[in-house]
Design a protein around this motif. Structure first.
Motif, short mmCIF file in Angstrom:
data_model
loop_
_atom_site.label_atom_id
_atom_site.label_comp_id
_atom_site.label_asym_id
_atom_site.label_seq_id
_atom_site.Cartn_x
_atom_site.Cartn_y
_atom_site.Cartn_z
N TYR A 77 0.86 -1.18 0.00
CA TYR A 77 0.00 0.00 0.00
C TYR A 77 0.89 1.22 0.00
CZ TYR A 77 -3.50 3.39 1.59
OH TYR A 77 -4.32 4.47 1.70
N ALA A 89 -2.58 -1.05 7.38
CA ALA A 89 -1.96 0.17 6.88
C ALA A 89 -2.67 0.66 5.64
CB ALA A 89 -0.48 -0.10 6.57
N GLY A 90 -3.49 -0.18 5.02
CA GLY A 90 -4.21 0.22 3.83
C GLY A 90 -5.42 1.08 4.09
N ASP A 91 -5.75 1.29 5.36
CA ASP A 91 -6.87 2.17 5.69
C ASP A 91 -6.40 3.61 5.76
OD1 ASP A 91 -8.16 -0.30 7.94
OD2 ASP A 91 -8.84 0.18 5.93
N THR A 92 -7.19 4.50 5.21
CA THR A 92 -6.84 5.92 5.23
C THR A 92 -6.74 6.40 6.66
OG1 THR A 92 -8.00 6.29 3.14
CG2 THR A 92 -7.55 8.22 4.51
N GLN A 93 -5.67 7.11 6.94
CA GLN A 93 -5.52 7.72 8.26
C GLN A 93 -5.94 9.18 8.18
OE1 GLN A 93 -1.80 6.95 10.24
NE2 GLN A 93 -1.75 4.82 9.56
N LEU A 130 -4.76 12.48 3.21
CA LEU A 130 -4.54 11.58 2.08
C LEU A 130 -4.87 12.27 0.77
CD1 LEU A 130 -3.84 8.70 1.13
CD2 LEU A 130 -6.29 8.21 1.21
N ASP A 156 -0.73 -4.94 8.66
CA ASP A 156 0.05 -4.30 9.70
C ASP A 156 -0.52 -2.92 9.93
OD1 ASP A 156 3.60 -3.53 10.13
OD2 ASP A 156 1.94 -3.64 11.55
N TYR A 157 -0.41 -2.40 11.12
CA TYR A 157 -0.99 -1.10 11.43
C TYR A 157 -0.08 0.05 11.04
CZ TYR A 157 -4.47 -3.59 14.20
OH TYR A 157 -5.47 -4.41 14.60
N ARG A 186 -1.99 0.56 -5.06
CA ARG A 186 -1.57 -0.78 -4.65
C ARG A 186 -0.75 -1.38 -5.78
NH1 ARG A 186 -3.80 -2.18 0.13
NH2 ARG A 186 -5.64 -1.00 0.78
N TYR A 221 0.46 11.69 1.10
CA TYR A 221 -0.26 12.62 1.95
C TYR A 221 0.22 14.04 1.63
CZ TYR A 221 -2.50 9.13 4.92
OH TYR A 221 -3.30 8.12 5.39
N PHE A 269 -5.83 12.70 10.03
CA PHE A 269 -5.02 13.38 11.02
C PHE A 269 -5.76 14.56 11.65
CE2 PHE A 269 -0.65 11.71 10.70
CZ PHE A 269 -0.81 10.85 9.62
N PRO A 286 -1.50 16.25 8.01
CA PRO A 286 -1.46 15.61 6.68
C PRO A 286 -2.84 15.06 6.31
CG PRO A 286 0.35 14.86 8.07
CD PRO A 286 -0.59 15.60 8.97
N THR A 292 1.92 -2.37 4.93
CA THR A 292 1.31 -3.65 4.54
C THR A 292 -0.09 -3.72 5.10
OG1 THR A 292 2.27 -4.73 6.47
CG2 THR A 292 3.50 -4.90 4.44
#
Lengths: 112, 114
Positions: free
Chosen positions: A32, B99-103, A46, A97-98, A51, A36, B105, A44, A94
Protein backbone atom coordinates in the motif's frame (compact mmCIF):
# COMPACT_ATOMS: atom_id res chain seq x y z
CA UNK A 1 16.43 2.95 9.71
CA UNK A 2 14.30 4.76 7.18
CA UNK A 3 12.26 2.30 5.15
CA UNK A 4 11.06 4.87 2.62
CA UNK A 5 13.45 7.33 0.98
CA UNK A 6 11.97 10.42 -0.62
CA UNK A 7 13.49 13.02 -2.93
CA UNK A 8 13.90 15.86 -3.55
CA UNK A 9 13.68 17.59 -0.19
CA UNK A 10 12.19 20.64 -1.86
CA UNK A 11 11.31 21.89 -5.30
CA UNK A 12 10.12 25.07 -6.92
CA UNK A 13 7.97 24.98 -10.03
CA UNK A 14 6.29 27.62 -12.11
CA UNK A 15 2.53 27.73 -12.35
CA UNK A 16 1.42 25.30 -15.02
CA UNK A 17 4.56 23.18 -14.71
CA UNK A 18 4.98 19.58 -13.62
CA UNK A 19 6.15 18.61 -10.13
CA UNK A 20 7.72 15.19 -9.70
CA UNK A 21 8.51 13.58 -6.36
CA UNK A 22 10.19 10.20 -6.07
CA UNK A 23 10.16 7.54 -3.39
CA UNK A 24 11.97 4.25 -2.95
CA UNK A 25 11.10 1.52 -0.48
CA UNK A 26 12.97 -1.50 0.81
CA UNK A 27 10.40 -3.87 2.26
CA UNK A 28 8.98 -6.11 -0.48
CA UNK A 29 6.05 -6.93 1.80
CA UNK A 30 4.69 -3.41 1.40
CA UNK A 31 1.44 -3.45 -0.57
CA UNK A 32 0.00 0.00 0.00
CA UNK A 33 1.57 3.26 -1.15
CA UNK A 34 -0.25 6.49 -0.24
CA UNK A 35 0.72 10.09 -0.71
CA UNK A 36 -0.26 12.62 1.95
CA UNK A 37 -0.45 16.39 1.48
CA UNK A 38 0.21 18.79 4.35
CA UNK A 39 -0.44 22.52 4.32
CA UNK A 40 1.33 24.77 6.85
CA UNK A 41 -0.29 24.55 10.27
CA UNK A 42 -2.48 21.59 9.30
CA UNK A 43 -2.34 17.84 9.65
CA UNK A 44 -1.46 15.61 6.68
CA UNK A 45 -4.37 14.48 4.52
CA UNK A 46 -4.54 11.58 2.08
CA UNK A 47 -4.12 12.78 -1.49
CA UNK A 48 -3.93 9.59 -3.55
CA UNK A 49 -2.87 5.98 -3.02
CA UNK A 50 -1.90 2.97 -5.10
CA UNK A 51 -1.57 -0.78 -4.65
CA UNK A 52 1.07 -2.83 -6.49
CA UNK A 53 -1.41 -4.55 -8.82
CA UNK A 54 -1.45 -1.43 -11.03
CA UNK A 55 1.42 0.64 -12.42
CA UNK A 56 -0.35 3.98 -12.52
CA UNK A 57 -3.25 5.76 -10.87
CA UNK A 58 -4.57 9.16 -11.80
CA UNK A 59 -6.89 11.46 -9.89
CA UNK A 60 -7.36 14.82 -11.51
CA UNK A 61 -3.98 16.49 -11.88
CA UNK A 62 -2.27 14.00 -9.56
CA UNK A 63 -0.76 10.75 -10.83
CA UNK A 64 1.11 7.99 -9.04
CA UNK A 65 3.50 5.88 -11.08
CA UNK A 66 4.57 2.59 -9.53
CA UNK A 67 7.52 0.37 -10.49
CA UNK A 68 7.40 -2.82 -8.45
CA UNK A 69 10.63 -4.33 -9.76
CA UNK A 70 12.58 -1.17 -8.94
CA UNK A 71 10.71 -0.71 -5.65
CA UNK A 72 10.02 2.89 -6.56
CA UNK A 73 6.96 5.07 -6.90
CA UNK A 74 6.47 8.70 -7.76
CA UNK A 75 3.92 11.48 -7.61
CA UNK A 76 3.39 13.73 -10.61
CA UNK A 77 1.49 16.98 -10.21
CA UNK A 78 0.41 18.22 -13.62
CA UNK A 79 -0.45 21.86 -14.34
CA UNK A 80 0.84 22.84 -10.88
CA UNK A 81 -1.11 25.63 -9.19
CA UNK A 82 -0.14 27.97 -6.33
CA UNK A 83 -2.72 26.18 -4.19
CA UNK A 84 -0.64 22.99 -4.57
CA UNK A 85 2.14 24.58 -2.52
CA UNK A 86 2.47 22.19 0.41
CA UNK A 87 4.62 19.41 1.82
CA UNK A 88 4.05 16.00 0.27
CA UNK A 89 4.82 12.75 2.04
CA UNK A 90 5.01 9.34 0.48
CA UNK A 91 4.35 6.36 2.71
CA UNK A 92 4.37 2.58 2.57
CA UNK A 93 2.77 -0.16 4.57
CA UNK A 94 1.31 -3.65 4.54
CA UNK A 95 -2.39 -4.35 4.69
CA UNK A 96 -2.08 -6.67 7.67
CA UNK A 97 0.05 -4.30 9.70
CA UNK A 98 -0.99 -1.10 11.43
CA UNK A 99 2.15 0.85 10.71
CA UNK A 100 2.77 3.28 7.86
CA UNK A 101 6.36 4.26 7.16
CA UNK A 102 6.61 7.83 5.91
CA UNK A 103 9.21 9.45 3.68
CA UNK A 104 10.97 12.59 4.85
CA UNK A 105 8.66 14.90 2.88
CA UNK A 106 9.05 17.24 -0.08
CA UNK A 107 8.16 20.90 0.15
CA UNK A 108 6.66 22.05 -3.14
CA UNK A 109 6.45 25.74 -3.94
CA UNK A 110 4.47 26.79 -7.01
CA UNK A 111 5.32 30.27 -8.21
CA UNK A 112 2.57 32.28 -9.90
CA UNK B 1 -17.90 18.79 12.33
CA UNK B 2 -14.27 18.19 13.21
CA UNK B 3 -13.34 14.57 12.49
CA UNK B 4 -10.19 14.38 14.61
CA UNK B 5 -9.67 17.10 17.20
CA UNK B 6 -6.77 17.77 19.54
CA UNK B 7 -6.35 20.03 22.54
CA UNK B 8 -4.48 22.16 23.12
CA UNK B 9 -3.28 23.49 19.77
CA UNK B 10 -0.25 25.14 21.36
CA UNK B 11 1.57 24.13 24.52
CA UNK B 12 4.51 26.07 25.94
CA UNK B 13 6.08 24.73 29.10
CA UNK B 14 9.28 24.50 31.10
CA UNK B 15 11.70 21.58 31.17
CA UNK B 16 10.81 19.02 33.78
CA UNK B 17 7.07 19.68 33.73
CA UNK B 18 4.39 17.06 33.00
CA UNK B 19 1.80 17.76 30.32
CA UNK B 20 -1.03 16.01 28.49
CA UNK B 21 -2.47 16.28 25.00
CA UNK B 22 -6.00 15.09 24.31
CA UNK B 23 -7.38 13.62 21.11
CA UNK B 24 -10.92 12.76 20.10
CA UNK B 25 -12.32 11.36 16.87
CA UNK B 26 -15.99 11.31 15.86
CA UNK B 27 -15.55 9.06 12.82
CA UNK B 28 -16.38 5.82 14.62
CA UNK B 29 -12.93 4.47 13.82
CA UNK B 30 -11.36 1.55 15.66
CA UNK B 31 -7.72 2.61 15.47
CA UNK B 32 -5.98 5.73 16.72
CA UNK B 33 -2.38 6.89 16.46
CA UNK B 34 0.09 9.39 17.84
CA UNK B 35 2.77 10.81 15.55
CA UNK B 36 5.64 13.18 16.24
CA UNK B 37 6.72 15.65 13.56
CA UNK B 38 10.09 17.23 14.22
CA UNK B 39 11.45 20.56 13.03
CA UNK B 40 12.52 18.99 9.73
CA UNK B 41 8.92 17.82 9.20
CA UNK B 42 9.86 14.16 9.59
CA UNK B 43 6.74 12.26 10.61
CA UNK B 44 7.27 9.31 12.93
CA UNK B 45 4.71 7.05 14.52
CA UNK B 46 4.86 6.75 18.29
CA UNK B 47 1.86 4.69 19.34
CA UNK B 48 -1.23 3.04 17.95
CA UNK B 49 -4.33 1.72 19.70
CA UNK B 50 -6.96 -0.56 18.24
CA UNK B 51 -10.19 -0.86 20.25
CA UNK B 52 -8.38 0.54 23.28
CA UNK B 53 -5.57 -2.01 22.99
CA UNK B 54 -1.98 -0.88 22.43
CA UNK B 55 -0.70 -2.39 19.19
CA UNK B 56 2.22 -0.20 18.18
CA UNK B 57 4.76 1.11 20.65
CA UNK B 58 7.76 2.43 18.77
CA UNK B 59 11.04 3.22 20.47
CA UNK B 60 9.70 6.04 22.57
CA UNK B 61 11.03 7.07 25.99
CA UNK B 62 8.83 5.73 28.77
CA UNK B 63 8.22 9.34 29.80
CA UNK B 64 5.54 9.18 27.09
CA UNK B 65 2.43 7.29 28.13
CA UNK B 66 -0.65 6.98 25.94
CA UNK B 67 -4.07 6.28 27.40
CA UNK B 68 -7.21 5.26 25.58
CA UNK B 69 -10.27 5.54 27.83
CA UNK B 70 -12.53 4.52 24.96
CA UNK B 71 -12.40 3.98 21.20
CA UNK B 72 -13.00 7.66 20.46
CA UNK B 73 -10.25 9.06 22.66
CA UNK B 74 -6.49 8.70 22.82
CA UNK B 75 -4.54 10.94 25.15
CA UNK B 76 -0.80 11.41 25.43
CA UNK B 77 0.84 12.19 28.75
CA UNK B 78 4.46 13.30 28.86
CA UNK B 79 6.46 13.33 32.09
CA UNK B 80 9.60 15.29 32.83
CA UNK B 81 9.58 17.21 29.57
CA UNK B 82 12.91 17.73 27.81
CA UNK B 83 14.03 20.25 25.19
CA UNK B 84 14.10 17.48 22.57
CA UNK B 85 10.40 16.86 23.07
CA UNK B 86 9.64 20.12 21.28
CA UNK B 87 7.75 19.13 18.14
CA UNK B 88 4.30 18.99 16.62
CA UNK B 89 2.30 15.99 17.82
CA UNK B 90 -0.44 14.65 15.57
CA UNK B 91 -3.25 12.35 16.48
CA UNK B 92 -4.79 10.25 13.69
CA UNK B 93 -7.46 7.62 13.30
CA UNK B 94 -8.39 4.93 10.79
CA UNK B 95 -11.34 2.64 10.32
CA UNK B 96 -9.62 -0.69 10.67
CA UNK B 97 -6.19 -1.85 11.53
CA UNK B 98 -4.41 -2.34 8.27
CA UNK B 99 -1.96 0.17 6.88
CA UNK B 100 -4.21 0.22 3.83
CA UNK B 101 -6.87 2.17 5.69
CA UNK B 102 -6.84 5.92 5.23
CA UNK B 103 -5.52 7.72 8.26
CA UNK B 104 -7.26 10.95 9.21
CA UNK B 105 -5.02 13.38 11.02
CA UNK B 106 -5.91 15.99 13.59
CA UNK B 107 -4.68 19.60 13.35
CA UNK B 108 -1.66 18.96 15.58
CA UNK B 109 -0.40 20.24 18.91
CA UNK B 110 2.74 22.33 18.80
CA UNK B 111 4.72 21.63 21.96
CA UNK B 112 7.52 23.99 22.90
CA UNK B 113 9.73 23.10 25.85
CA UNK B 114 11.79 25.99 27.25
Amino acid sequence: QQQVKQSPQSLIVQKGGISIINCAYENTAFDYFPWYQQFPGKGPALLIAIRPDVSEKKEGRFTISFNKSAKQFSLHIMDSQPGDSATYFCASGTSNDYKLSFGAGTTVTVRA
Amino acid sequence: DTAVSQTPKYLVTQMGNDKSIKCEQNLGHDTMYWYKQDSKKFLKIMFSYNNKELIINETVPNRFSPKSPDKAHLNLHINSLELGDSAVYFCASSQGGGAGDTQYFGPGTRLTVL
